[in-house]
Structures are given as structure tokens and as C-alpha cells.
Design an enzyme around this catalytic site. Sequence first.
Site, mmCIF file in Angstrom:
data_model
loop_
_atom_site.group_PDB
_atom_site.id
_atom_site.type_symbol
_atom_site.label_atom_id
_atom_site.label_comp_id
_atom_site.label_asym_id
_atom_site.label_seq_id
_atom_site.Cartn_x
_atom_site.Cartn_y
_atom_site.Cartn_z
ATOM 1 N N THR A 392 0.806 -0.996 0.281
ATOM 2 C CA THR A 392 0.123 0.011 0.149
ATOM 3 C C THR A 392 0.832 1.120 -0.122
ATOM 4 O O THR A 392 2.124 1.022 0.354
ATOM 5 C CB THR A 392 -0.826 0.017 1.310
ATOM 6 O OG1 THR A 392 -1.614 -0.957 1.195
ATOM 7 C CG2 THR A 392 -1.718 1.184 1.746
ATOM 8 N N ASP A 434 -10.088 -8.565 1.592
ATOM 9 C CA ASP A 434 -10.304 -7.755 2.759
ATOM 10 C C ASP A 434 -11.787 -7.886 3.519
ATOM 11 O O ASP A 434 -12.059 -7.492 4.746
ATOM 12 C CB ASP A 434 -9.926 -6.287 2.561
ATOM 13 C CG ASP A 434 -8.508 -5.793 2.647
ATOM 14 O OD1 ASP A 434 -7.841 -6.604 2.881
ATOM 15 O OD2 ASP A 434 -8.538 -4.615 2.735
HETATM 16 O O1 DON Z 1 -7.226 -1.614 3.163
HETATM 17 C C1 DON Z 1 -6.641 -2.392 3.983
HETATM 18 O O2 DON Z 1 -6.508 -2.391 5.160
HETATM 19 C C2 DON Z 1 -5.478 -3.234 3.188
HETATM 20 N N1 DON Z 1 -5.996 -3.632 2.031
HETATM 21 C C3 DON Z 1 -4.140 -2.376 3.111
HETATM 22 C C4 DON Z 1 -3.208 -3.255 2.580
HETATM 23 C C5 DON Z 1 -1.899 -2.955 2.891
HETATM 24 O O3 DON Z 1 -1.627 -2.006 3.789
HETATM 25 C C6 DON Z 1 -0.641 -3.669 2.565
HETATM 26 N N2 DON Z 1 0.491 -2.952 2.733
HETATM 27 N N3 DON Z 1 1.626 -3.147 3.195
#
Ligand code: DON
Length: 581
Positions: A392, A434
Site C-alpha cells: 500500500t 479484505d
Molecule cells: O485496506 C486495507 O486495510 C488493506 N487492503 C491495506 C493493504 C496494505 O496496507 C498492504 N501493505 N502493506
Amino acid sequence: MSAFRYLIQALVFCSLLVTGSAAARESAAEPPPIIDYRERFLPVVAQQGMVVATERLAAEVGKRILQQGGNAVDAAVATGFALAVTYPRAGNLTGGGFMLIHLARENRQVFIDYRETAPQAASRDMFLDENGEVDNKRAFSSHQSAGVPGTVAGLLYALEQHGTMSRKEVLAPAIELAEKGFPVSFSLNYEITARGQRLRGNPEALRLFFRPDGEAYGIGETWRQPDLAWTLRQIAENGRDGFYKGEVARRIAAEMEAGDGLITLADLAAYRAIERTPIRGNFRGFEILSAPPPSSGGIHIVQMLNILSGYDLAGMGHNSAAYLHHLAEAMKLAYADRSKYLGDPDFVEVPVAALTDPAYAARQRRLIDPGKATPSDDILPGRALAPESLDTTHYNVVDPQGNAVSNTYTLNASFGSAIAVPGTGMLLNNEMPDFALRPGYPNIFKLVQGESHAIEGGKRPVSSMSPTLVFRDGKLWLVTGSPGGSKIITIILQVLLNTIEFNMNAATAGISPRIHHQWLPDQLLAEQGISPDTVRLLREMGHDVVQSDRTFGRTHSIMLQGERLYGATDTRRPEGWVAGY
Ligand code: DON
């Protein structure tokens, strides 16, 4: 913000990551500015505007937009589109995220939710096999992994509502980077090589990310993305319709049909970014603003701060066993609530006020034994297991007028599903996992999520992404955020505690060793740098401490002090760039 300009030095951290623009080097000859104690750890300092992002070219794009007179939103949108070109593992057009904006003149904050939605054809048990078990491969790396993308709608909404520049102006740098190409950095080469197997598994991704001879582009070699330039042009010319309708949409829908995916032209046309009310809380007189549902971040950051406000944390000492014990106990209580009460607010009634009520925190505080870990099973029943390797990206902007943007967006995993849409230069996200793929069982972040997290068509999966702003005496003081999956919430909690309670500057706050507990599994994860004595004491209190040689997340922060902007990235990881002037 004051008019006299400059930028002092670049910084050397740990072993020598020297950052700094030409302007920084030129100004090295000027007399040094007044040093205050916050400069001891050398965050990059500027006085006009600043962009802190994970990748240099995209951060510099944002800075140039500011220098051309654009505001923080213009710069944030330009940086977001540029990261889609230069940082393909998480920068994107096909993912989703959250943008928190501070509008200085109106002294108003706006939150834009551009999280992906489940396609209309999605259903509760879509990832279960004939034995009722979760089919992880299909959930994680198939066309069905993708939610309806929100990024383009979100960035354009921000620009239309709060920007000052035209779509074409803010998209031009991204188009140029895609068309003319840019030299591949060490990190880009490393990431593409490291994810080579996944990316090579999809013929279109192989064509996009590798040279015609099948090798990864070498460090310094120019990488061009003509298909992505074409897609960006469709957006520049036709706005959201250029992505959600027309040829780009048709290519996405055709790929979905070919790959047994669920996203239709109707799903794309129906996508909307939504403005929501940010979560607000107070800690030691500082006002905290962060992400509301469908993020769980803001609620749980405020909830944990409320719980922790009842203790003399500074007296316990930073990262002492007593301090980390109280943190871990607050984390467990918050993540247990996350599993039960969080959901897409358009589908599930989320008790926001109750969860962030200081009176509730006071009752939860009574559940914490000051000398002993409470087993997670005593907080709520559950079990867990699963791997982690995800991505992310977060970036911040502050402009000379004092407007600010804190933005986190994602494809979920590094390079999303690693499936590319032919002719568009874009990878599909894999945000669907998620959701609770099977309510009550752990997801890819080992998070156990209940019924409120079940899949439904049109619903947004609960996120942990937490773009955050902090105000001190009514003035913007800190802009921060991080990647890190389920750890994002505890990472930001610790950045806030480090800055507010322990008076650290933005740089020190972002690299101080962190812990993480998410209720289930009942493990206290600790980064390197938590002392062995502390670990022993925590174990004696009953914590199952698991030490990790990986850093948790990668915080990017801008701290505002007087007339200055102090920018910092987590220098324990490669890349990260502070572009200030
Ligand atoms: O929205 C979320 O909580 C996750 N899809 C975020 C993914 C994420 O931060 C991966 N990174 N390190």
C-alpha cells in the site's frame, strides 16, 4: 507560511541514505538556519510546501505542481497519478483508498472514501470451495479478487471539489512519465524481480513489466508504459467517463469476462467516491482526525488513545515493558471490537460514537490488568493463522497556504492480483480478501472478522488504512499515514504517541521500534530494537512476544512547527522521498 525560501540539508540516517534536491545542495553554502531541538534527528525541512511520498519522481511531480501555484489537492492528485506510473506495486488507477484534506482558509476537513466496492454479482460464500473451505488462490490472485476500482473517481472528485488546476494539468506529468519512460530505480528493479514469478504468470503483466527478452529492466534502464499513457490520456480528456465508461471500461469488462471475473460495465459506471465525516478524537489536548468507516483506522486509533489517556505513559518510559504492555492490551480490546462492529456504513450500522466515547474507554480500561496479559480468548473467542507480504502507499502534501492532504491508497497486495488488463497498462487490485471470506475465520492479515464483514454486492470491505491529521491549539501540526495492512492502525497509534506523549520529531517517531497486537492471533509482534530485557519482562507478564526482523509499515509524516515543515520517511526501508522547497 513565510516567504523566505530555502531548504537545508538532506539527511543521513542509519547508514547513509542521502536525500536532497539540487536546491538543497545549492543552499548548503547559505548560513544554516536556527537549529531547534527537533532538528537533531534531521528530518528534511522546508518552508513553502512539501510532498512526502514513497517514490522520488512522483514526490517531485507534486512539488512542481505546488511551485507552479497549485494547491495541496492539485499536488496530491498529480502525485497519485504519477505513483500509478512510477510505483506500480501500490500506486494505481485500479485500486482504492482514502484522502483526508485540510482546507486552511475554511478551517474545514474533508474525507474522500474511494475504497473499492464488491461487484454486484459478488456473494457471501463466493470464495468457498465445495468443502466450505476458503479457496485462497482464487481469493488472492484471480479476476474475482478485484473490487470495482475507486482511485480514478476519488482523485478526480478531490480535484473537482477542492483543486484549482485542470485535469489535463495534473495528469500531464504522469502521462509524460509513462510515455517517455523513466530510469528504473534499485527498488523498482528489486520489487519486479522479487515478484517475478507472480507477474510472469500473467502474459499481459509479463509484457508490461519485463523486457521483450523476458528479463526485468535493469537499474538505470528506461522503462516506458505506452498503454498506461493511453489510459491516462483517456482520463485527462474525458474525466471519470474516460475510465468508468468508454474504451477503458470495455477493456476491463472484456478481461473480466475472459477470466471469469465479476466486474461488469454496469459496476464500473455505478462507482462513486463518497465524502464522509472524518473521525475526531482528543489526546492530551491535541485533536486527532482520521479515517471513518469503511476504514476501521480512525475509530480504533481514537479508541486506543482514549484508553491509553488514563495512564501516565511518559512516566512509564518509551518502549518500557509497562508501556508496551498497556499498548498491547489496548490494541487487543480495539481489534476485538473491529471484528464485530466494523463494516461498510452504507450496509452495516457502525456504532461510531459508542466506540470512540471516552466513557466506553474508561470502562475498557478496567479490563486491563496492569501487570498481566489478558488472553485474547478471554476478550472474545477466536483462532487464526496465515502469511503476510503486502503493499500500500501513503503520501502527504502541505502547500504554502497551509492546506494539507493525507492520502493512503492500495491495490492490496504488492502488484495487486498480478493480473493486467490488456491494452491499459493496469493491474487488477485484489481487495476482495479484505472482506471476511468466511466470517469468523482469519483473512490474509490474520484478522478475524465477523458477520459485519461478509461479502455483499456493492459493499466496501473494511480497511485499516488511516490517513491522519493532528491539530494543536487549532493549528495543523502533523500529517501522517502508513501502509502495513492490519498493522496500519497500531503504527499510526505509535506515531501519535511518539510525537504527542514522548515529544519526538517526525523522523524519530517514524523509526522508533514498534509493536503490534491485533487480538487474534494472541501474539505480541515486536520489531527489532525492543530490548531483550523488555521482551523478557513482557513474556513474564504473559505476552507471547514474537520478534520480527521486518519493519512494520513505512510512515510518511510532515510536522508543522512555526514557519517550518519537517518531512520524514521511514528510512529503515529503501526509497521514500521528501520533496520540499
Ligand atoms: O485496506 C486495507 O486495510 C488493506 N487492503 C491495506 C493493504 C496494505 O496496507 C498492504 N501493505 N502493506
